[in-house]
Design an enzyme around this catalytic site. Structure first.
Site, PDB file in Angstrom:
ATOM      1  N   GLY A 188       0.133  31.518  53.378  1.00 55.11           N
ATOM      2  CA  GLY A 188       1.392  30.877  53.067  1.00 55.11           C
ATOM      3  C   GLY A 188       2.546  31.356  53.913  1.00 55.11           C
ATOM      4  CG  ASP A 199      -0.986  35.767  46.007  1.00 53.68           C
ATOM      5  OD1 ASP A 199      -1.678  35.020  45.296  1.00 53.68           O
ATOM      6  OD2 ASP A 199      -0.725  35.531  47.189  1.00 53.68           O
ATOM      7  CB  ILE A 205      -7.916  37.468  62.602  1.00 53.22           C
ATOM      8  CG1 ILE A 205      -6.589  38.135  62.234  1.00 53.22           C
ATOM      9  CG2 ILE A 205      -8.392  37.912  63.975  1.00 53.22           C
ATOM     10  CD1 ILE A 205      -6.675  39.651  62.174  1.00 53.22           C
ATOM     11  N   GLY A 211       2.293  32.669  57.170  1.00 50.46           N
ATOM     12  CA  GLY A 211       2.094  32.262  58.558  1.00 50.46           C
ATOM     13  C   GLY A 211       0.754  32.735  59.077  1.00 50.46           C
ATOM     14  CE  LYS A 212      -1.344  28.691  63.467  1.00 50.35           C
ATOM     15  NZ  LYS A 212      -1.480  28.035  64.773  1.00 50.35           N
ATOM     16  CB  VAL A 213      -2.973  37.192  60.338  1.00 49.84           C
ATOM     17  CG1 VAL A 213      -3.148  38.684  60.600  1.00 49.84           C
ATOM     18  CG2 VAL A 213      -2.244  36.961  59.017  1.00 49.84           C
ATOM     19  CE  LYS A 263       1.833  38.798  56.163  1.00 48.46           C
ATOM     20  NZ  LYS A 263       1.402  38.859  54.755  1.00 48.46           N
TER      21      LYS A 263
END
Length: 877
Positions: free
Chosen positions: A541, A656, A537, A543-545, A559
């Site tokens: 920076g 951020d 989804i 990784g993938k979620v 995550k």
């Protein structure tokens, strides 16, 4: 007639050889103090022509690359290149995270910085898909470089002329939009400081948006360097290693011209052009205008060249002249035009040279704003109505774009250079001696500690962590799955009831505790169907979620760290430590983590509606937010940031803040996410924290970038950028737009300063924004985006202002002057139950409360001091 002209204009072999000898003799005249030639990604030094490019890991420069790879082109990729280009572009350094090269500057002043790019495919890296930004400490050099957008895949050299006043030049490469960055070679070469700025015509002036243009002090980017009327000049034949192209591709118009050459010695005069300004071969060749009899077309009275440039940009145009066609002084009088602007009139070279001919000379012209068509036309012709021979000549032409805005620079701190070779033996001796001593001492300490542990500590019953630093260990006991376990091979677990908030056998209970818990890897594999790509989804920076469902049907966001990511153990630990001690309605809750099998995985509450960015311009047009929903989301995110800044003794600075880190749950409640870069702020008696610059391009506080001093006001700046995004529904930086619109902050402040913010509002909400609400909203944005942190409001004031904007939007006829009305302001103050609850907490020490009574909702949102200040200082806001 045309054939006669071509025959007459042909260069003889002897003339060419003579001119080349002049050029080659002068090419060795200048020796730069700084002369860095770097072959990126190469493991060996690479000869390119008469120069040697050294490997980027040779120690000549400092390479800071948290995520990089050295790649090499296949022989077929560079087939057909000449030997120099093949050597230059056969290797590259690929960056998957912001990285930099650092150069020690021994001769401060003007430097050429050349970046060489050639995209090729190497295993899993397709350099043609790259998209990135390049900046120094003081200027953005390239913003949105994308080789795939170019019509043909050929080597590209981007050249910049910079004034470097620092003792270190850091060139940083920043991948954009989750893609990669790369570079094949880098040159940093010092040049004479008077290379730009000596000509009187390059004076300071303003462009169309009021920026002062002074090429003598501003960064320049080479767009064209043309040897008019001559052949291509290779870098080896230029004292400053510049390349000059032929003017034939750019020559237009009906005028009759001929190439001319000069085989005798040029007359270099004091105070005029030198071999550093242009090689001798440029001045010894040229294009002459031939005047035909019975002219009827005015276009035949001037030579014309047309070149493609960036629209509405500013340029320095340099004309190189050398009168190699006149037999006596005083015959040659010329005019020149750039587009419709008059560059010079009645130029008499012999008068400048006091009767001398064949002397190199140049003059500069500043074009404040180029035409919207993206075409730039240059005309040179005779100035006399009575046409004489010779009529006009041009020897060389340079067009350099003036980088009129620094943009948001990104700087990656380099590591300190290693010791010098001459001290290597001493250093190694000291290191080995110290290492031996420390090793012996460490062995003794470990042996004593193990002996004590055997005597005093019971045998642990919990699974052992894979990292020693993890907090909250020993709170989960694992057991094999029973018959009722859901999913084959899944692992069930229980939470130790002796720990705070641990009286539950399901992991979902972690969401009602301020603590986070360690999950087994098998459970997360089961929750995400073994990390099925179809469940992704999001990706950032870290990784993938993945969307996941736990065994008790709790939906979670999982995550998982990418091993090649620029973020790693530090961000993983920071995220856990921060969210383990923080809980607020407008912060995304951390449910747990996993560190088994060298994995770094974080579990969060599932946010049904994704990021704020995705609803503004991220491809979810069908679910675009209304103006009221955007306001509510901004208020919620501001409340979450206020809680971070005020909930603990030291403020927590997010670092951020951006629209993609503001998530929306199923009720569109906004929550701040991604705390991997967060940092504890200064103590109460300190003003800032000194730290390396981190954040996302376009959102980073410029004062933080300049000074490395981090404060809570840095989050305020980033949030101001988010406020503009919410209003305009466009990316913070979009290189596809015309130049003045590329940077959203500059564009928004420009229109707010002209009281025209309504002109850039997202069209889908433009008709619903009340003028009074927009006025207050724009004022809030401007204050958040103040260049100095001291001039920005605290987050408590931002919350108050946005709540006021909401009231101005909701109440018909309400005006900014009504801020003093207690009938409105009382709705912005915390309710009595929140204040009472806070007092009760301090007495009982309770940390677990129901969501409805959370301090997050109201009490942490408002400072009565801040509200009172704004009530009595309406005009100050």
């Amino acid at each position: 007639m045309t054939k006669m002209i071509k025959l007459r204009s042909a260069l003889g072999v002897l003339e060419i050889l003579s001119v080349l000898c002049i050029s080659l003799a002068a090419a060795a005249a200048y020796t730069p103090v700084d002369n860095y030639l770097i072959s990126c990604g190469s493991s060996v030094d690479t000869p390119v022509g008469r120069r040697l490019f050294v490997a980027d890991d040779s120690g000549t420069v400092v390479l800071t690359s948290p995520g990089s790879a050295a790649v090499k082109a296949s022989p077929s990729a560079v087939f057909g290149f000449d030997d120099a280009d093949a050597a230059m572009y056969q290797s590259a350094r690929v960056f998957t995270a912001p990285s930099s090269y650092s150069f020690r500057i021994r001769d401060p002043g003007r430097h050429f910085v050349r970046l060489h790019f050639f995209p090729f495919v190497y295993r899993g890296y397709d350099l043609a898909t790259a998209s990135f930004k390049v900046s120094t400490q003081d200027a953005v050099l390239i913003d949105g470089f994308a080789p795939a957008a170019r019509s043909n895949v050929t080597p590209v050299c981007e050249e910049f002329l910079l004034h470097v006043a620092r003792d270190t030049l850091v060139v940083t490469f920043v991948p954009l939009a989750g893609r990669l960055a790369f570079v094949n070679a880098v040159e940093v070469v010092s040049v004479p400081d008077n290379l730009v700025g000596t000509a009187a015509s390059s004076q300071s002036m303003s462009n169309s948006i009021g920026q002062q243009l002074n090429p003598a002090v501003m960064p320049l980017q080479t767009v064209y360097r043309v040897n008019v009327g001559g052949l291509t000049v290779a870098a080896d034949n230029d004292t400053l290693w510049r390349e000059w192209t032929s003017d034939q591709p750019f020559l237009v118009g009906p005028a009759v011209t001929q190439d001319v050459a000069y085989s005798r010695t040029l007359n270099y005069l004091p105070g005029q052009a030198t071999v550093e300004d242009a090689p001798a071969i440029v001045y010894a060749t040229g294009r002459e205008l031939i005047i035909m009899s019975n002219l009827t077309d005015d276009g035949m009275k001037q030579m014309a060249w047309q070149l493609d440039v960036e629209r509405s940009a500013s340029y320095l145009i340099r004309f190189h002249f050398c009168d190699i066609v006149s037999n006596v002084p005083g015959l040659l009088h010329m005019n020149a035009y750039v587009d419709s602007s008059n560059a010079f009139q009645e130029l008499d070279l012999s008068a400048i040279g006091h009767g001398k001919l064949a002397f190199p000379y140049y003059t500069d012209f500043v074009l404040a704003t180029s035409a919207p068509s993206g075409k730039l036309a240059v005309y040179v012709g005779s100035s006399s109505r009575n046409i004489t021979t010779p009529a006009a000549i041009l020897n060389g032409l340079e067009i350099m774009r003036i980088l009129t805005t620094a943009g948001s620079v990104v700087v990656i701190d380099p590591t300190a250079p290693g010791p010098k070779k001459k001290n290597l033996a001493v250093v190694l001796g000291s290191v080995f001696g110290s290492f031996a001593f420390v090793s012996i001492a460490a062995a003794l300490v470990i042996a004593m500690r193990k002996k004590e542990e055997k005597k005093e500590l019971p045998t642990p019953t919990t699974s052992q962590p894979s990292t020693a630093w993890m907090p909250l260990l020993g709170r989960i006991s694992f057991r094999s799955p029973g018959p009722s376990a859901v999913g084959s091979g899944s692992t069930s677990f229980t939470i130790d009831t002796n720990t705070p908030g641990g009286a539950s056998a399901t992991p979902s209970m972690a969401t009602s505790s301020s603590q986070s818990y360690r999950f087994p890897f098998a459970a997360l594999q089961d929750a995400t169907s073994n990390f099925d790509e179809g469940l992704v989804i999001g990706e950032g920076g870290f990784g993938k979620v993945y969307a996941g469902v736990l065994q008790d049907d709790t939906k979670v966001a999982v995550k998982r760290a990418n091993p090649e990511s620029r973020q790693g153990a530090r961000e993983f630990r920071t995220e856990i430590e921060m969210l383990s001690g923080l809980r607020h309605r407008h912060l995304v809750s951390l449910i747990g983590y996993c560190d088994e099998h060298e994995e770094m995985i974080l579990l969060y509450e599932y946010m049904e509606h994704g990021s704020l960015r995705s609803h503004l311009y991220g491809g979810r047009a069908a679910t675009a937010l209304s103006w009221a929903q955007r306001l509510e989301a901004c208020v919620g995110a501001a409340r979450g940031l206020l809680y971070l800044h005020t909930a603990t003794a030291k403020p927590v600075i997010h670092r951020d803040v951006k629209s993609s880190n503001i998530l929306l749950d199923d009720g569109l409640t906004a929550k701040v996410a991604d705390f991997g870069l967060s940092k504890a702020g200064p103590d109460i008696d300190e003003t800032h924290v000194s730290t390396a610059v981190k954040g996302s391009f376009g959102y980073v506080d410029p004062e933080y970038v300049r000074t490395r001093k981090l404060t809570a006001k840095s989050d305020v700046y980033s949030f101001g950028v988010v406020l503009l995004e919410a209003l305009c529904a466009r990316p913070v930086v979009d290189p596809r737009l015309p130049k003045p619109m590329v940077n959203l902050v500059e564009w928004g402040l420009h229109w707010q300063g002209r009281d025209g913010l309504e002109k850039i509002i997202d069209r889908s909400i433009a008709g619903t924004v009340r003028p009074a609400a927009l006025m207050k909203y724009g004022e809030t944005v401007v204050r958040c985006l103040a260049d100095r942190g001291a001039d920005r409001p605290a987050m408590e004031d931002v919350v108050w202002s946005l709540q006021f904007v909401t009231r101005l939007q909701e109440v018909d006829g309400l005006d900014v002057s009504d801020v003093s009305s207690l009938n409105m302001v009382h709705q912005l103050t915390p309710p009595s139950h929140a204040r009472q609850r806070s007092a009760g907490e301090s007495e009982t020490g309770r940390g677990d409360v129901d969501e409805e009574d959370s301090v997050a909702d109201d009490y942490a949102d408002a400072s009565m001091r801040g509200i009172f200040w704004q009530m009595v200082n309406v005009h100050g806001r």
